[in-house]
Each structure stands twice: as structure tokens, then as C-alpha cells.
Design an enzyme around this catalytic site. Structure first.
Site, PDB file in Angstrom:
ATOM      1  N   ASP A 343       0.850  -1.183   0.000  1.00  0.00           N
ATOM      2  CA  ASP A 343       0.000   0.000   0.000  1.00  0.00           C
ATOM      3  C   ASP A 343       0.890   1.239   0.000  1.00  0.00           C
ATOM      4  O   ASP A 343       2.107   1.145  -0.144  1.00  0.00           O
ATOM      5  CB  ASP A 343      -0.932  -0.014   1.216  1.00  0.00           C
ATOM      6  N   GLU A 727       1.760 -10.732   0.976  1.00  0.00           N
ATOM      7  CA  GLU A 727       2.197  -9.354   0.783  1.00  0.00           C
ATOM      8  C   GLU A 727       3.731  -9.317   0.786  1.00  0.00           C
ATOM      9  O   GLU A 727       4.406 -10.287   1.121  1.00  0.00           O
ATOM     10  CB  GLU A 727       1.632  -8.439   1.875  1.00  0.00           C
TER      11      GLU A 727
END
Length: 747
Positions: A343, A727
Site C-alpha cells: 500500500d 504481501e
């Protein structure tokens, strides 16, 4: 401990003010069919479209004229809300669709139409190229009557026409079990073993008696033989396994294979050169993670992009970021730094442990018998600062350090000297999204004691490592570290809230005794001052057993202080006991490794793999490597080397968790801009990117739909939607950088 939550959004929230209801008329539905009017025989009701899309009936289909010039997939969309989903039930999601002109990509999702806007299934077919009819199965992880089927159509420079028909979400279908392709049953380090290092493999087999094995060259010649050692059922995988030890073979070679029980392993090398490349690639990961600077295509071919968060529309930028409402009355320039993960957030607590481990890779090279600081020296990492006569690893770490320093509360303000815990978007964004296209408001979150101590620790470490390269920066870092230390002492219990997880991870931590210890240790090592020495010696962390089964992390930082006190030259009273505690911890990790048929120093309690287990394996290996640096005993060196085998393919899934390393490696880590799985115009993560790895809690909906009941090592899926197992993060890659450098040094 859970690292954080990074939801994949359906982005209905962003679309809510821009939806246009399509013309209404009655529509029927089959009993098990959850989509209403998916055949568009007489109407488009109850489908909606964003206000910039013109949608209409055309020959019994819904056709939408999509404008050009949009940036993101969700900038133009059609969909249907109020879909009922039943937890645990399987559904067949199918539709036919075409695009004119051919080649456009649509993002088709099944998700939640209300907060937190989770996506349970998504596909991104290239229309009229990958076919016209699409069918997928999924299992719902939730009970809801507020589901959504959506087709996101934006992101094209030119206008185009999208047509769809026969949209169906049929409940009660027979589920298609997720069975990962684990390849040959002989599991090896798919990258390389060192000629003068341990060489182990794992065979998955039903056999209970020992079996013959052969080591073969790329030309098929057998160069070593032996027999396997039966190990029984491995708890971490549920598999019956044997071990293979071929360490006696010490010749270099490429493309070798192991053959056992009628199976041939994936190829591997016996050579140290792969680790020289991995040392560089794992550290090169950080440059394209940078915020506030354009990534140069000539330095990272395929990864060039505009600067993110510098205030260029639609970006709000990081040069004058306000606080969350009610937190402060000022703005700060918090530009720069590394994006934390997949992100666009930037977090002091995770930035701290990441910077420490990157800096420690350099500091180890200065002091360890096998270290060589030139290996990550000036000109090695192909970054803009290369050629400035400063080691590239220090230049890269400084990009993050400057951000950490900017997060300190200014003089004259309440809580002056403390550090804001984090800064990120006001709301979660979806995938894919380049940093420069992020339209969200950015916010500073409240200062925390943990963040303040992370700043104190890393700034103090920086002060000693940069002094010979830039005295002014070293002085500034030390002054900030002292100020942060004093502020933390004055405010010892300001904790980040677990509920502060909208738009970015919470990174909550309500026990900061380890952070105080770490910061005091770094300040002592840099200054030698008695007050820091006394704090270290009186801290309960100093004599506690801090090396647990799941390793150190952003939430468990005591080991950072202990390892540095053991290895950075100092005159701490009782230092021999500090070093002894590291060696004792290494003995336990070595025993764990030997007891694990897959040969890793990681065996979490109850076989519950934690979030980011890959880097926990590596950080436990760091303790083994440090014990070798302290003692010179080869058993610790061999344990550290063998730990890399699990990361690079010797595991139950037969996958390398490092992108670009091994015949089969993780490619689809959760990321907003390394998102090739969602957009063929974007890249996969760069070579040398570590995936989080198995996570028994499978917090994300996609993993929950595929991995229910998974055992240990099987709680992983290489899909961009699986933010809890797949991730990438700056702290996980820091562990890889440190261990890759150690292994390369042993070559």
C-alpha cells in the site's frame, strides 16, 4: 502477532456518489441464482453504472460506453448490489463479455458493497483475447445480504465499448477444491547450495523404509549416491517425508537434480554466485519502494514510474500533511521514505525495524570476520546516489531515515520530540494503483511511545554509521535520538490503538519495554554514556529470554538491542553474558532446525504459522549467523545456511518465496503497483522480493475461500488478493537482505 490488515477494496465507497441507476423493470430469478436479471432480455434493472458510463440494452446484452482518460479500474464501472452470500457455500461466477476494440481488461469482482468493501473473488480477463465466456468457482467466507457483483472498466486512455450477458452467481454448486501444484516430490533449494556448505533435501513419499537417491548433473550423469532417512509425518505439512543429505559432494555445478523414489527434483546449482546476486537484488528492492521521487527507468528497467505523493494532481502529496481531526494543529513535511508494503502508507514502527536491519547488514560487514562492506558499497545498487563515495546501502537507508526524522513532533508543540506513529491515506484504496495516482487525503496519526523509541534507536545507530561519511547528518540524527529518548521517558505509555486501522495498518503495541531497551542499547553503543548503560543493565529485557519460537519483529524489538550489544564493539559490564545468551538462543534454533524435516529454525507453538512467517524463519537464522560471528563454530554457520533452503524451495509447496529466484517462485505478491496479475501493463514485484509466506490465520477473504483447514506450510497462496499470506514489506525484505549478505559472505 498480526502485522496489519490491508483490504482489497471493491471501491463501492468511492463510487457511491457517482452511481446511476439503470432503467427499471420487473426481473425474475432462479432459486439458486443470486444475480437478478443477468440475461438482460428486456431491461437492465437492477444494475447500476457510474455516472460517466452510458449503459443500455443492445441485442439482449448490457453494453456500456466507457470514457477514455480514466486512471483507475474503478473510475468506470457497472454492477449489482444486495447479493446474498452464505458462508462456506460454493458459487459459480460466470459471464460472457466482449470489448471493442479487442484487448481491454475488465476487473470482475464478487465482494462486499459496504464497509470494509472486501473482495472475495476477482478476475481480470483480457476481453476478446482470452475468450468471450468466463466461469470461476469461489467459496464465500461470510454470510451477507450486502454482496456485490461488479465489473470495473476504467484505466484506458481511449474510449471503448463493453458488452456483457449471461451474468450468473449460482449457489450450491460443487466446490472445486484448491489443490496447489507442488511439482516433484523431491524438495530442494531451487537456487543454490554452497560448495563448502550443507546440502539437504526433503522427499515426500508414502514409503516408510529408506530409499536410494542419486545426484545428477545437467547432462544426466550420476555423481553421488546415498539413501534417504525416513522422518515420519512432518507436523508442519502433514506429509510423510524422508531427509536427504548430500553435503559430502562439494564440486561446483549448474542445473543439478536429485532423483529419488521415481521423482526428479527441480534443478539447482552448487555455487555461491547466486547469493552475490541475491545480496544485491534483495537490497535493490528498496529503491522502487521509495516515496517522493520518480523511479528511473534506466536504473530499474520495467519499474520506472512518476514520483508518488509529491502534490501533483490527483495526488494530495506528503509535503504538508495534516493530522487526523483533533490530533494536532500543524502540518508536517513527511515526504520521502519507503512505502511500507503493498500500500502507500508509511509507518515509523515498521520503518524503524526495517532500517535497523538494513543498517545492521552494513554494520555486520564492518565487524564480522567474514564481512566485506565493499560488497554493498558505493556503486553496487544502481541508485541515484551511486558514485557519491558513500556505501549504497547507507544511501538507501538514509532515504527512510530522513522520513523517520521528519515524523518527529516539532519543538513548541504538545508532545514535542515524540514521533507520529504513522501516516497514510484517510481511506483504503484498491488495486492496482500507482503511487502517483493515489487520490486520497493523507493524515498524520497520533504520536506513540513505540514510534518515538523506534526513532531513537535507528537515529542513534545511524549517528555512528554515518559519522565518517557525513558528520552533519550524524550529529542531526544523534540530536533527534536524544530528544526522542527524553520524550519517550516523559510519555512512556502512549500506545497506538488497535482500532486505528482504516486506510492503513494499526501496528498496535501495548508493551514497549523492549523498545526502551533497544533504544537505550543503541544510544549506549553510539555514545558510551553511563545513563544509557545503566538503563540497559537495569532493564528486565536485558536478562530475559527474548529469543522465542517465532522470532523478532516490529512488535518484538528486544533482540535488536541484544544482538547489537553482542556484536558491536563496546565495554558494557557483563558483555560476555550477552554474547552467551545469543549463543544459547542459537543452540535452541539449531535443535529446532534438526527436528524439522524441512530443516528450518522455526516451529511455532501449535504449528500456527504467523503473519510474515518467511521473515521469521530468516530472523531466527540471523541469530544462528550471529552465533557463528561470535564463536566461529561451523555448526551455527551451517544452520544459518540451511535455513535459506526453506525460503528458496525446500518446503511443502515446493516454491521459492523470493521473486525471480528458483524455477518456481512467488510472483503475485499483494501490491498496488507490482500488479501484473491485475493489469498486464504493470510489472510483477522485482527480483529479490520476499513473500510473507504461510499464515495459519488466513485473515484475507481470498485465502479464506481457498485455504480453510490448511496445515502449517500449506496456508499460503501466490495471489495478489491474499494480503495475509502473500504481501511484501520493507521489514521482511530487510531480513532477506541481511541473510543473503551473510550467505554470500560464506561463499
Amino acid at each position: 502477532m498480526k502485522r496489519r490488515r490491508t483490504a482489497l477494496l471493491s471501491l463501492t465507497a468511492l463510487l457511491a456518489t457517482a452511481l446511476t441507476a439503470l432503467p427499471s423493470a420487473p426481473a425474475g430469478a432462479e432459486e439458486a441464482e443470486q444475480v437478478r436479471n443477468g440475461t438482460f432480455d428486456t431491461t437492465t434493472d437492477p444494475w447500476w453504472a457510474t455516472s460517466n458510463v452510458t449503459a443500455e440494452l443492445s441485442d439482449g446484452r448490457l453494453c456500456a460506453d466507457v470514457p477514455g482518460g480514466t486512471t483507475n479500474r474503478w473510475d468506470a464501472a457497472v454492477g449489482q448490489n444486495d447479493i446474498t452470500l452464505v458462508k462456506g457455500e460454493s458459487y459459480r461466477f460466470s459471464f460472457s463479455a466482449t470489448g471493442t476494440p479487442a484487448g481491454h481488461v475488465v476487473r470482475a469482482i464478487v465482494g462486499l458493497s459496504v464497509s470494509p468493501y472486501d473482495t472475495y473473488h476477482e478476475v481480470t480477463p483480457q476481453l476478446s483475447v482470452s475468450g468471450d465466456t468466463y466461469s470461476y468457482t469461489l467459496t464465500s467466507p461470510v454470510d451477507t445480504t450486502q454482496g456485490q457483483v461488479g465489473f470495473q472498466l476504467g484505466g484506458s486512455a481511449d474510449p471503448w465499448r463493453f458488452c456483457m450477458d449471461d451474468v450468473s452467481l449460482l449457489g450450491g454448486v460443487t466446490p472445486e477444491p484448491y489443490e496447489p501444484d507442488t511439482g516433484p516430490r523431491v524438495r530442494v533449494n531451487q537456487v543454490a547450495y554452497l560448495p563448502a556448505g550443507p546440502k539437504n533435501a526433503t522427499l515426500v513419499t508414502d514409503a516408510t523404509a529408506k530409499l536410494p537417491w542419486e545426484l545428477r548433473t545437467s547432462g544426466g550423469k550420476t555423481v553421488a549416491r546415498g539413501t534417504t532417512v525416513p522422518r515420519g509425518v512432518d507436523a508442519s505439512s502433514g506429509q510423510n517425508v524422508h531427509s536427504i543429505d548430500f553435503g559430502a559432494y562439494r564440486k561446483k555445478g549448474t542445473g543439478l537434480t536429485l532423483v529419488a523414489d521415481g521423482e526428479t527434483s527441480r534443478p539447482f546449482d552448487i555455487d555461491a554466485s547466486a547469493y552475490e546476486r541475491l545480496r544485491l537484488d534483495s537490497a535493490k528492492y528498496y529503491y522502487p519502494q521509495r516515496s517522493g521521487i520518480a523511479i528511473r527507468e534506466d536504473l530499474r528497467p520495467g519499474y520506472g514510474r512518476p514520483a508518488g505523493h509529491v502534490g501533483v494532481a490527483p495526488n494530495k502529496g506528503d509535503t504538508a500533511v495534516p493530522c487526523q481531526p483533533g490530533v494536532c494543529d500543524y502540518t508536517l513535511d513527511v515526504s520521502g521514505g519507503w512505502y511500507d508494503a503493498g500500500d502507500h502508507g508509511k509507518y515509523v514502527v515498521n520503518g524503524g525495524i526495517s532500517t535497523w536491519e538494513v543498517l545492521s547488514t552494513h554494520e555486520r560487514a564492518l565487524h564480522a570476520r567474514t564481512g566485506d562492506p565493499a560488497k554493498l558499497g558505493d556503486g553496487t545498487l544502481d541508485i541515484p546516489e551511486s558514485g557519491n563515495k558513500v556505501p549504497d546501502i547507507l544511501d538507501e537507508a538514509r532515504w527512510e531515515l530522513e522520513f523517520l526524522l521528519r515524523m518527529q513532533v516539532p519543538d513548541g508543540k504538545p508532545l514535542a520530540g515524540m514521533a507520529h506513529h504513522k501516516m497514510h491515506d484517510e481511506q483504503w484504496t484498491g488495486l492496482p494503483l500507482l503511487p502517483g495516482d493515489d487520490p486520497q487525503k493523507r493524515e498524520l496519526h497520533p504520536p506513540s511511545t513505540a514510534a518515538t523509541l523506534n526513532l531513537a534507536a535507528t537515529a542513534a545507530q545511524a549517528a555512528r554509521l554515518y559519522r565518517s561519511h557525513d558528520k552533519a547528518f550524524a550529529d542531526r540524527a544523534l540530536a533527534a535520538a536524544r530528544k526522542a529518548w527524553s520524550a519517550a521517558l516523559a510519555h512512556p505509555d502512549r500506545y497506538a490503538s488497535e482500532s486505528d486501522g482504516v486506510g492503513g495498518g494499526a501496528y498496535a503495541d501495548s508493551d514497549v519495554t523492549d523498545d526502551f531497551y533497544w533504544a537505550a542499547a543503541e544510544l549506549y553503543l553510539t555514545t558510551g554514556e553511563k545513563r544509557f548503560q545503566e538503563y540497559v543493565l537495569k532493564s528486565p529485557v536485558h536478562t530475559a529470554d527474548i529469543f522465542g519460537p517465532i522470532g523478532f519483529d516490529w512488535a518484538r524489538t528486544g533482540a535488536a538491542g541484544r544482538l547489537d550489544l553482542a556484536t558491536v564493539p563496546n565495554k558494557l559490564p557483563g558483555r560476555d553474558k550477552v554474547r552467551e545468551s545469543v549463543v544459547k538462543a542459537a543452540d535452541r534454533y539449531l535443535a529446532t532446525l534438526k527436528a524439522q524435516p524441512y530443516g528450518m529454525p522455526y516451529a511455532p507453538e501449535g504449528n500456527k504459522y504467523d503473519w510474515g512467517s518467511s521473515h521469521q524463519v530468516l530472523n531466527n537464522a540471523v541469530v544462528l549467523a550471529t552465533a557463528y560471528d561470535i564463536t566461529g563454530a561451523s555448526k551455527y554457520r551451517d544452520g544459518a545456511l540451511q535455513s535459506m533452503d526453506y525460503i528458496l524451495g525446500r518446503n511443502a509447496l515446493n516454491i521459492s518465496y523470493v521473486t525471480g529466484y528458483g524455477e518456481v517462485s512467488a510472483q503475485n505478491q499483494h501490491s498496488r503497483w507490482y500488479a501484473r496479475q491485475l493489469d498486464p501493463n504493470l510489472p510483477n514485484p522485482p527480483k529479490g522480493t520476499l513473500a510473507g509466506g504461510p499464515n495459519s490465520s488466513i485473515q484475507d477473504p481470498y485465502a479464506q475461500s481457498k485455504l480453510q483447514g490448511c496445515v502449517g506450510q500449506f496456508c499460503y497462496i501466490d495471489d495478489i488478493q491474499s494480503w495475509s499470506t502473500n504481501e511484501h514489506t520493507i521489514n521482511w525484505n530487510a531480513a532477506l537482505t541481511r541473510m543473503a549478505a551473510f550467505v554470500a559472505d560464506q561463499g
